[in-house]
Enzyme design. Structure first.
Site, PDB file in Angstrom:
ATOM      1  N   HIS A  49      18.023  32.405   9.494  1.00 11.38           N
ATOM      2  CA  HIS A  49      17.748  31.039   9.061  1.00 11.38           C
ATOM      3  C   HIS A  49      18.963  30.461   8.339  1.00 11.38           C
ATOM      4  O   HIS A  49      19.905  31.184   8.002  1.00 11.38           O
ATOM      5  CB  HIS A  49      16.510  30.997   8.139  1.00 11.38           C
ATOM      6  CG  HIS A  49      16.666  31.803   6.889  1.00 11.38           C
ATOM      7  ND1 HIS A  49      16.129  33.048   6.729  1.00 11.38           N
ATOM      8  CD2 HIS A  49      17.326  31.530   5.743  1.00 11.38           C
ATOM      9  CE1 HIS A  49      16.446  33.516   5.540  1.00 11.38           C
ATOM     10  NE2 HIS A  49      17.183  32.609   4.910  1.00 11.38           N
TER      11      HIS A  49
HETATM   12  C1  T46 Z   1      18.095  34.346   2.173  1.00 15.92           C
HETATM   13  C2  T46 Z   1      18.146  35.812   2.341  1.00 15.92           C
HETATM   14  C3  T46 Z   1      19.408  36.432   1.792  1.00 15.92           C
HETATM   15  C4  T46 Z   1       8.861  34.010  -1.515  1.00 15.92           C
HETATM   16  O1  T46 Z   1       7.630  33.883  -1.654  1.00 15.92           O
HETATM   17  N1  T46 Z   1       9.709  33.612  -2.517  1.00 15.92           N
HETATM   18  C5  T46 Z   1      11.061  33.717  -2.416  1.00 15.92           C
HETATM   19  O2  T46 Z   1      11.785  33.353  -3.367  1.00 15.92           O
HETATM   20  C6  T46 Z   1      11.623  34.262  -1.206  1.00 15.92           C
HETATM   21  C7  T46 Z   1      13.137  34.398  -1.042  1.00 15.92           C
HETATM   22  C8  T46 Z   1      10.762  34.668  -0.222  1.00 15.92           C
HETATM   23  N2  T46 Z   1       9.417  34.554  -0.382  1.00 15.92           N
HETATM   24  C9  T46 Z   1       8.526  35.039   0.689  1.00 15.92           C
HETATM   25  C10 T46 Z   1       8.603  34.281   2.003  1.00 15.92           C
HETATM   26  C11 T46 Z   1       8.294  35.360   3.032  1.00 15.92           C
HETATM   27  O3  T46 Z   1       6.905  35.469   3.197  1.00 15.92           O
HETATM   28  O4  T46 Z   1       8.905  36.388   0.985  1.00 15.92           O
HETATM   29  C12 T46 Z   1       8.769  36.653   2.369  1.00 15.92           C
HETATM   30  C13 T46 Z   1      10.118  37.140   2.942  1.00 15.92           C
HETATM   31  O5  T46 Z   1      11.058  36.061   2.929  1.00 15.92           O
HETATM   32  P1  T46 Z   1      12.103  35.826   4.127  1.00 15.92           P
HETATM   33  O6  T46 Z   1      11.482  36.198   5.410  1.00 15.92           O
HETATM   34  O7  T46 Z   1      12.647  34.441   3.975  1.00 15.92           O
HETATM   35  O8  T46 Z   1      13.229  36.917   3.734  1.00 15.92           O
HETATM   36  P2  T46 Z   1      14.673  37.110   4.353  1.00 15.92           P
HETATM   37  O9  T46 Z   1      15.115  38.455   3.920  1.00 15.92           O
HETATM   38  O10 T46 Z   1      14.729  36.797   5.798  1.00 15.92           O
HETATM   39  O11 T46 Z   1      15.575  35.989   3.605  1.00 15.92           O
HETATM   40  C14 T46 Z   1      15.737  35.990   2.186  1.00 15.92           C
HETATM   41  C15 T46 Z   1      15.647  34.552   1.648  1.00 15.92           C
HETATM   42  O12 T46 Z   1      14.401  33.955   2.063  1.00 15.92           O
HETATM   43  C16 T46 Z   1      16.774  33.684   2.148  1.00 15.92           C
HETATM   44  O13 T46 Z   1      16.823  32.466   1.414  1.00 15.92           O
HETATM   45  O14 T46 Z   1      19.116  33.689   2.208  1.00 15.92           O
HETATM   46  O15 T46 Z   1      16.999  36.517   1.835  1.00 15.92           O
END
Ligand code: T46
Length: 141
Positions: A49
């Site tokens: 993303h």
């Molecule tokens: C990024 C990379 C480095 C939350 O509820 N609160 C939060 O602050 C975050 C970051 C995530 N979440 C929830 C949303 C999803 O259900 O945690 C779950 C996993 O998040 P995501 O799939 O977005 O995780 P990554 O590892 O793909 O990405 C994360 C960050 O979202 C993103 O901003 O830059 O780490």
């Protein structure tokens, strides 16, 4: 693409090491949120993303992983393996994280609270956004 790796000063003595992250000193924005990724399973690729507004600094406080950063024109691959180094990721940068070591703990400092509407999770939409930002003089056009 200009990649900004911020050196973080280590305060060390015979007891060990300490790094301090301070808004306005080594962190160039107001910190609204801190989160960390750990226990990422072997072979997993995360991210996929970009953000419309959010800026972040990522630190591999333990272990390592690789970041693929893509501004729509150029892709750069970076190994993050040093707790004394912060990777600044600006808005409108597509990111993928992979090759996490088993012990990897990635700490992220963010300049915004969590907002799912700030995410662009489709690569084609990301490219369209970059294109329209360039046409209107935004996103560092
Ligand atoms: C990024 C990379 C480095 C939350 O509820 N609160 C939060 O602050 C975050 C970051 C995530 N979440 C929830 C949303 C999803 O259900 O945690 C779950 C996993 O998040 P995501 O799939 O977005 O995780 P990554 O590892 O793909 O990405 C994360 C960050 O979202 C993103 O901003 O830059 O780490």
């Amino acid at each position: 693409m200009h990649i900004k790796l911020i050196p973080l000063q280590t305060h060390g003595d015979e007891r060990g090491a300490l790094i301090s992250l301070e808004e306005g000193k080594n962190i160039p924005f107001s910190i609204k949120r801190v989160y960390y990724l750990f226990k990422t399973k072997e072979g997993v690729r995360r991210g996929f993303h970009a953000h419309k507004v959010l800026k972040q600094i990522v630190v591999a406080v333990r272990g390592s992983c690789r970041f693929l950063l893509d501004d729509g024109c150029e892709k750069v691959d970076i190994l993050l393996d040093n707790p004394a180094q912060g990777l600044l990721i600006e808005s409108f940068i597509w990111r993928e994280m992979y090759e996490f070591t088993e012990d990897c703990v990635l700490m992220v400092l963010a300049d915004q609270i969590y907002d799912e509407s700030d995410y662009i999770r489709n690569y084609e939409v990301f490219l369209e956004n970059i294109g329209s930002a360039k046409n209107t003089g935004g996103a560092d056009a």
